[in-house]
Design a protein around this motif. Structure first.
Motif, PDB file in Angstrom:
ATOM      1  N   MET A   1    -118.256  43.977 -56.471  1.00 49.32           N
ATOM      2  CA  MET A   1    -118.856  44.864 -55.619  1.00 49.32           C
ATOM      3  C   MET A   1    -120.279  45.340 -55.720  1.00 49.32           C
ATOM      4  SD  MET A   1    -116.976  48.711 -54.904  1.00 49.32           S
ATOM      5  CE  MET A   1    -117.742  49.862 -54.074  1.00 49.32           C
ATOM      6  N   ASN A   2    -121.054  45.253 -54.698  1.00 52.33           N
ATOM      7  CA  ASN A   2    -122.216  45.786 -55.045  1.00 52.33           C
ATOM      8  C   ASN A   2    -122.576  47.069 -54.330  1.00 52.33           C
ATOM      9  OD1 ASN A   2    -123.630  45.797 -52.180  1.00 52.33           O
ATOM     10  ND2 ASN A   2    -123.379  43.745 -51.956  1.00 52.33           N
ATOM     11  N   ASP A   3    -123.797  47.564 -54.541  1.00 54.23           N
ATOM     12  CA  ASP A   3    -124.062  48.847 -54.457  1.00 54.23           C
ATOM     13  C   ASP A   3    -123.799  49.348 -52.722  1.00 54.23           C
ATOM     14  OD1 ASP A   3    -124.797  49.058 -56.801  1.00 54.23           O
ATOM     15  OD2 ASP A   3    -126.945  48.961 -56.507  1.00 54.23           O
ATOM     16  N   TYR A   4    -124.028  48.305 -51.856  1.00 52.38           N
ATOM     17  CA  TYR A   4    -123.864  48.554 -50.475  1.00 52.38           C
ATOM     18  C   TYR A   4    -122.581  48.250 -49.925  1.00 52.38           C
ATOM     19  CZ  TYR A   4    -128.754  49.366 -51.498  1.00 52.38           C
ATOM     20  OH  TYR A   4    -129.763  49.922 -52.264  1.00 52.38           O
ATOM     21  N   ASP A   5    -121.413  48.068 -50.452  1.00 54.74           N
ATOM     22  CA  ASP A   5    -120.130  47.835 -49.996  1.00 54.74           C
ATOM     23  C   ASP A   5    -119.704  48.965 -49.500  1.00 54.74           C
ATOM     24  OD1 ASP A   5    -120.365  45.280 -51.025  1.00 54.74           O
ATOM     25  OD2 ASP A   5    -118.815  45.542 -52.642  1.00 54.74           O
ATOM     26  N   ALA A   6    -119.935  50.153 -49.947  1.00 54.91           N
ATOM     27  CA  ALA A   6    -119.443  51.249 -49.435  1.00 54.91           C
ATOM     28  C   ALA A   6    -120.019  51.555 -47.908  1.00 54.91           C
ATOM     29  CB  ALA A   6    -119.801  52.629 -50.349  1.00 54.91           C
ATOM     30  N   LEU A   7    -121.349  51.272 -47.908  1.00 50.86           N
ATOM     31  CA  LEU A   7    -122.020  51.075 -46.651  1.00 50.86           C
ATOM     32  C   LEU A   7    -121.270  50.396 -45.394  1.00 50.86           C
ATOM     33  CD1 LEU A   7    -124.446  52.290 -45.004  1.00 50.86           C
ATOM     34  CD2 LEU A   7    -126.079  50.639 -45.590  1.00 50.86           C
ATOM     35  N   ARG A   8    -121.398  49.255 -45.884  1.00 45.12           N
ATOM     36  CA  ARG A   8    -120.699  48.100 -45.167  1.00 45.12           C
ATOM     37  C   ARG A   8    -119.263  48.743 -44.381  1.00 45.12           C
ATOM     38  NH1 ARG A   8    -118.015  44.037 -48.693  1.00 45.12           N
ATOM     39  NH2 ARG A   8    -116.762  45.755 -48.850  1.00 45.12           N
ATOM     40  N   ASP A   9    -118.510  49.413 -45.127  1.00 45.47           N
ATOM     41  CA  ASP A   9    -117.122  49.741 -44.973  1.00 45.47           C
ATOM     42  C   ASP A   9    -117.381  50.950 -44.187  1.00 45.47           C
ATOM     43  OD1 ASP A   9    -116.169  48.020 -46.706  1.00 45.47           O
ATOM     44  OD2 ASP A   9    -115.608  49.176 -48.324  1.00 45.47           O
ATOM     45  N   TYR A  10    -118.409  52.121 -44.420  1.00 45.50           N
ATOM     46  CA  TYR A  10    -118.635  52.897 -43.530  1.00 45.50           C
ATOM     47  C   TYR A  10    -119.054  52.280 -41.975  1.00 45.50           C
ATOM     48  CZ  TYR A  10    -120.887  57.030 -41.597  1.00 45.50           C
ATOM     49  OH  TYR A  10    -121.252  58.026 -40.686  1.00 45.50           O
ATOM     50  N   LEU A  11    -119.891  51.358 -42.078  1.00 43.56           N
ATOM     51  CA  LEU A  11    -120.239  50.974 -40.748  1.00 43.56           C
ATOM     52  C   LEU A  11    -119.015  50.162 -39.780  1.00 43.56           C
ATOM     53  CD1 LEU A  11    -123.646  49.363 -41.839  1.00 43.56           C
ATOM     54  CD2 LEU A  11    -123.317  51.409 -40.122  1.00 43.56           C
ATOM     55  N   LYS A  12    -118.161  49.635 -40.496  1.00 46.87           N
ATOM     56  CA  LYS A  12    -116.901  48.842 -40.136  1.00 46.87           C
ATOM     57  C   LYS A  12    -116.197  49.910 -39.325  1.00 46.87           C
ATOM     58  CE  LYS A  12    -116.517  44.780 -42.728  1.00 46.87           C
ATOM     59  NZ  LYS A  12    -115.452  43.977 -43.403  1.00 46.87           N
ATOM     60  N   LYS A  13    -116.247  51.408 -39.745  1.00 51.69           N
ATOM     61  CA  LYS A  13    -115.190  52.396 -39.218  1.00 51.69           C
ATOM     62  C   LYS A  13    -115.773  52.915 -37.836  1.00 51.69           C
ATOM     63  CE  LYS A  13    -113.050  53.261 -43.788  1.00 51.69           C
ATOM     64  NZ  LYS A  13    -113.112  54.093 -45.041  1.00 51.69           N
ATOM     65  N   GLN A  14    -117.118  52.740 -37.745  1.00 48.55           N
ATOM     66  CA  GLN A  14    -117.973  53.449 -36.879  1.00 48.55           C
ATOM     67  C   GLN A  14    -117.443  53.027 -35.439  1.00 48.55           C
ATOM     68  OE1 GLN A  14    -119.395  56.293 -37.690  1.00 48.55           O
ATOM     69  NE2 GLN A  14    -118.655  55.545 -39.817  1.00 48.55           N
ATOM     70  N   THR A  15    -117.769  53.660 -34.508  1.00 47.85           N
ATOM     71  CA  THR A  15    -117.174  53.457 -32.824  1.00 47.85           C
ATOM     72  C   THR A  15    -118.346  53.525 -31.879  1.00 47.85           C
ATOM     73  OG1 THR A  15    -116.082  55.420 -32.577  1.00 47.85           O
ATOM     74  CG2 THR A  15    -114.721  53.734 -33.254  1.00 47.85           C
ATOM     75  N   LEU A  16    -119.300  54.161 -32.476  1.00 44.98           N
ATOM     76  CA  LEU A  16    -120.443  54.381 -31.663  1.00 44.98           C
ATOM     77  C   LEU A  16    -121.328  53.211 -31.684  1.00 44.98           C
ATOM     78  CD1 LEU A  16    -121.634  57.932 -32.909  1.00 44.98           C
ATOM     79  CD2 LEU A  16    -120.525  57.559 -30.623  1.00 44.98           C
ATOM     80  N   PRO A  17    -122.100  53.022 -30.404  1.00 42.37           N
ATOM     81  CA  PRO A  17    -122.737  51.883 -30.088  1.00 42.37           C
ATOM     82  C   PRO A  17    -124.251  51.928 -30.780  1.00 42.37           C
ATOM     83  CG  PRO A  17    -122.727  53.136 -28.171  1.00 42.37           C
ATOM     84  CD  PRO A  17    -121.660  53.489 -29.209  1.00 42.37           C
TER      85      PRO A  17
END
Length: 82
Positions: A1-17
Motif C-alpha cells: 500500500m502506498n501513501d496515496y491508496d486512501a486518496l484513490r479509494d476516496y476518489l473511486k467513491k465520488q459521484t461528482l463530475p
C-alpha cells in the motif's frame, strides 16, 4: 500500500463530475502531510510527463479523476475522466 491508496479509494467513491479539495482535506484523507512539492502545479498535473512514475498522480488516475492544482496553491480540482 502506498501513501496515496486512501486518496484513490476516496476518489473511486465520488459521484461528482468535478470538485475541489483543500490540501488540509487531502491530508486528512491520506492521514499524512503532503510534501512541499505538492504546492507546485506540476506535482499534481496528471497528464504531464506520463512516463514519470508519481504515486499521487497514479492514485488520481486509478480513482478516475484528473487532478489540477488551483492558482491559490492550496487546493486541487479533481475532474472525472471521460
Amino acid at each position: 500500500m502506498n501513501d496515496y491508496d486512501a486518496l484513490r479509494d476516496y476518489l473511486k467513491k465520488q459521484t461528482l463530475p468535478e470538485f475541489v479539495l483543500r490540501f488540509e482535506q487531502i491530508e486528512e484523507i491520506i492521514d499524512a502531510v503532503l510534501p512541499r512539492a505538492a504546492q507546485r502545479a506540476s506535482w499534481w498535473e496528471t497528464l504531464r510527463s506520463p512516463q514519470e512514475r508519481m504515486p499521487q498522480r497514479e492514485a488520481c488516475l486509478a480513482g478516475g479523476y484528473i487532478a489540477t492544482r488551483l492558482a491559490d496553491g492550496k487546493s486541487v480540482r479533481f475532474k472525472r475522466m471521460k
